[in-house]
Design an enzyme around this catalytic site. Structure first.
Site, PDB file in Angstrom:
ATOM      1  CE  LYS A 170       1.334 -10.639   1.477  1.00 12.16           C
ATOM      2  NZ  LYS A 170       0.218 -10.853   3.093  1.00 12.16           N
ATOM      3  CE  LYS A 238      -3.015  -4.243   6.343  1.00  8.40           C
ATOM      4  NZ  LYS A 238      -2.219  -5.528   6.269  1.00  8.40           N
TER       5      LYS A 238
END
Lengths: 290, 290
Positions: A170, A238
């Site tokens: 990811k 993030k």
């Protein structure tokens, strides 16, 4: 199969909704109670703590914003692990640190509970349509036990490797996404500074070598100055931060990702954390006084 | 309509071939004579200078590597402009500086010869298939006169604005392309450093938000360590240099493009100028000692 779900935000709520539609018995918990209402109306049972969510569940899913949230909701005193029965599975579908993932997984496994990391791509539209791509880290035999649950939420399930591999995959995805939207922002900034018609430009280049999901889906929003999220600046920032930490741990200097991370950080500083990632365009334009 | 063509490289040769197939009478000139042979065999007439190419032509096309080449071949003593009849059109399909384009155009127009900049996207495969996207700068009425010629080479013709606008649009395209391939290189570098299976990763992410022409077409080449061009490092480096010069002239700081330009420059320094742009991956990996 009985499923528990914790974290009913932009992504989690439609994902949980698809579990109900697929006929799974569903228990839900969310810190903000009103986010459970539509699911309760559709047949979910709302409970008051993560441990209660897990109590009767064969599979408990988390879909939260960042590593500390996931760690807390699983490991705290009334957390998921405290309620989970031996032999059940916790599946974290959030995007968090691979290292924290491995910590959580080993605590779970030490307590007789299996763990998979299973972050997703496909965004809110994929969550709603049930067409997410699910990137799984963990053991094949555990994946097979929860596969019917994942298939209710996604149409592509890939076992990437051992625990943490889903998160790593990811993060690789997010590196590409973050740089692809930056590419669009700089290409359009140059066009704007030059007085080129942006819509003509997009039409002319959008099927060639410059084409991307970001060009197709977010460039028109930039042209329209529509900063509504899709995927929020704060989350992309993030994710790039996690990618850069992981890259540093693994000896992979990513100079462009580092730059992109700083620009997303600037977008947060400038007050655009809750806007869509296309708001990065405003940072690029600001550097030219536009 | 009689057409002249100067510059029969990777792009120019198939483009000229498509003009022959469409039935245009074609005169060609190339510095390296053997590159004219297949076209002569297909019916083109080879001549010994750019001025002779232009002598009988209604439209003379240039397809060369960089600004100085185009300027010289059009403006030198035996150049295209010296041979071009009043009322004919010179169409430069190279990717060069918008400023140099405007200089050349005004010299041509002062001599009664019309000028269009018409750089293309779509690469060698688009040149062969006749499916280029052609980005035109200049006057509409001039474009209409040469449109049948352009339609033999491309399937999308966009008038971007006045002289130079085609080049500016192309540079915007190249900014997006240069950053999109860098995105792929960094995403794959992170995966490789982490021991993730690259083919599994590409399969899992290639239809989502990370998708791009570069991911689809060049990421598999990176995985296979196939550095054959497609589009050469040297040309992408040149295009980003032109984009950054133009951006600086127009007050558009492009920090990521500047970084990408330096990395493509490094790829040249390391000896990979004639490899495909996917060879940028080797620069990214080298920084991690891989």
């Amino acid at each position: 199969m009985k499923v528990g779900f914790v974290g009913l935000g932009t992504m989690g709520r439609p994902m949980a909704g698809n579990l109900l539609k697929a006929g799974f018995a569903l228990r839900v918990y969310n810190r903000t109670i009103f986010k459970t209402e539509s699911l309760v109306a559709a047949g979910a049972e709302r409970v008051d703590s993560p441990s209660e969510v897990a109590r009767a569940a064969d599979v408990t899913i988390t879909m939260l914003s960042d590593s500390p949230d996931v760690k807390e909701v699983i490991l705290r005193d009334d957390g998921i692990l405290a309620g989970a029965r031996r032999g059940s599975v916790i599946v974290d579908m959030s995007t968090i640190s691979p290292l924290v993932t491995r910590e959580i997984a080993s605590t779970c496994e030490a307590n007789g509970v299996d763990f998979l990391d299973a972050p997703v791509t496909g965004g809110q539209s994929g969550a709603i349509a049930g067409t997410l791509s699910i990137l799984v880290g963990g053991r094949q035999c555990v994946l097979e036990r929860v596969r019917p649950v994942l298939e209710a939420m996604g149409n592509k399930i890939t076992l990437m490797g051992p625990t943490g591999s889903g998160q790593i995959a990811k993060l690789c995805n997010q590196v590409v996404c973050g740089l692809n939207i930056l590419a669009v922002c700089e290409g359009l900034a140059l066009a704007r500074a030059s007085g080129i018609d942006l819509e003509l430009l997009l039409d002319a280049i959008s099927e060639g070598a410059a084409s991307s999901w970001m060009l197709t889906n977010l460039a028109p929003k930039i042209v329209a100055e529509d900063w509504s999220p899709g995927f929020r600046i704060a989350l992309q920032e993030k994710d790039l931060r996690l990618a850069l930490q992981w890259a540093a741990e693994n000896g992979a200097p990513l100079v462009a990702t580092a730059l992109a991370g700083q620009l997303f950080s600037a977008a947060k500083t400038l007050g655009w954390a809750d806007e869509g990632t296309q708001a990065l365009s405003k940072v690029v334009l600001a550097m030219g006084g536009r």
